[in-house]
Enzyme design. Structure first.
Site, PDB file in Angstrom:
ATOM      1  CE  LYS A 107     -30.342 -43.719  25.415  1.00  0.00           C
ATOM      2  NZ  LYS A 107     -30.039 -44.333  24.150  1.00  0.00           N
ATOM      3  CE  LYS A 189     -34.976 -38.534  20.175  1.00  0.00           C
ATOM      4  NZ  LYS A 189     -34.852 -39.820  19.668  1.00  0.00           N
ATOM      5  CE  LYS A 192     -39.464 -46.989  21.241  1.00  0.00           C
ATOM      6  NZ  LYS A 192     -37.867 -46.870  21.425  1.00  0.00           N
TER       7      LYS A 192
END
Ligand code: ADP
Length: 326
Positions: A107, A189, A192
């Site tokens: 992140k 993967k 969102k």
């Protein structure tokens, strides 16, 4: 106990990694499931969309089968005790180990201008959510394994320093292994916010689902019988195993092994099976999302149940830590 962030649309990864287990667990255990709005603030400081997103995520939980009368379904920020426990646990978490966390490094790379302390201590807040209910089983996808290990570290440090209060929490899945639902492009993967064209969302229209599946990466097929599948082909089989009938999967496995597979047919079948799986959830969620009065009642009831549990834990925590002075 588990949670999902309201940072975008729920997808198949959230369903098979988390929600599917929630729905089964609510029949067997006292359960706490929350929309992790505080965690969302670590990466999404703009709160304009938050209310809409929270309503949608709650509606999607219920549409997937979560029953607010059985489990506690609540918003993280409605349980103020979370912040208190988070503060105490922060004193047991060390900067060096937090900096080494994979999700933090990922992140931080994505948002170099906003590497805030909340992002660094994300696993501590997650530990607070879990320990607040003294939960032992945490239904999550494979990407959360490291965070659960950190939660156990904080439990052991707390129990060692102040006395046994918390059980060690473990990642939980009804199958043998934790799940990772791959994206349709074979790279990473379903997620969102990243990889949106290669992720199937529970709110996708039938047409969008069919289009996305059609574009999944394939090749000209195997030329040697029983050969090992490349990752992106393995992923298509994996997705098929989530939603298609056994005989359908077997047919394509056999076709692959004797080199007669037609990926166009396989993707057509997968697309149709995905539509049959997602469409009823999407339609149900849409109806629930529009009923704001009902969602308010769900949130109030959930917060009530969660705060009762949290208050009981915090009384034990303050006493164990010696924070009661009169
Ligand atoms: P996202 O990564 O999409 O932002 P969250 O971080 O809110 O999702 O994760 C919510 C839950 O969904 C977690 O339990 C996580 O492990 C699970 N999850 C997310 N993506 C996947 C995936 N592709 N496969 C399996 N589980 C997943």
């Amino acid at each position: 106990m588990s949670g999902i962030r309201p940072t975008g649309f729920l997808h198949l990864g959230n369903y098979f990694g988390a929600l599917r287990n929630f729905v089964r667990m609510q029949e067997e255990y006292p359960c706490f499931f929350m929309v992790a709005d505080l965690h969302a603030l670590t990466t999404h400081p703009d709160t304009k969309e938050l209310k809409t997103n929270i309503h949608r995520v709650l509606a999607e939980h219920i549409a997937c089968g979560l029953d607010p009368d059985k489990a506690a379904l609540y918003c993280q920020s409605h349980v103020f005790e979370t912040s208190e426990l988070y503060l105490y646990l922060n004193m047991l978490a060390y900067k060096g180990e937090l900096e080494k966390t994979t999700t933090f490094k990922d992140k931080a790379r994505l948002q170099p201008d906003n590497i805030n302390a909340g992002l660094l201590t994300y696993p501590v807040l997650q530990a607070a959510d879990i320990l607040l209910h003294r939960a032992a089983l945490v239904p999550v996808g494979k990407d959360q394994e490291q965070h659960l290990e950190m939660s156990r570290t904080y439990v052991n440090r707390f129990n060692h320093r102040y006395g046994e209060v918390f059980p060690e929490p473990f990642a939980f899945n009804y199958g043998e292994q934790l799940v990772k639902v791959p994206s349709l492009d074979g790279a990473g993967k379903m997620s969102k916010s990243e990889n949106q064209n290669a992720t199937l969302y529970l709110s996708d229209t039938d047409k969008l689902i069919l289009d996305k599946v059609k574009k999944a990466k394939t090749d000209s097929g195997p030329t040697v019988p029983n050969s090992v599948k490349p990752d992106y082909i393995e992923n298509i089989f994996l997705l098929m195993k989530l939603v298609s009938k056994e005989e359908v999967i077997k047919k394509f496995e056999d076709d692959y092994n004797n080199c007669t597979i037609r990926y166009g047919d396989m993707k057509k079948q997968l697309g149709e099976d995905m539509v049959n799986f997602i469409a009823p959830i999407r339609e149900k969620a849409e109806a629930i999302r529009n009923d704001e009065k009902y969602l308010k009642a769900v949130m109030e009831k959930g917060a009530d149940k969660a705060r009762t549990s949290a208050k009981a834990t915090m009384a034990l925590v303050r006493e164990a830590m010696g924070l009661i002075y009169y």
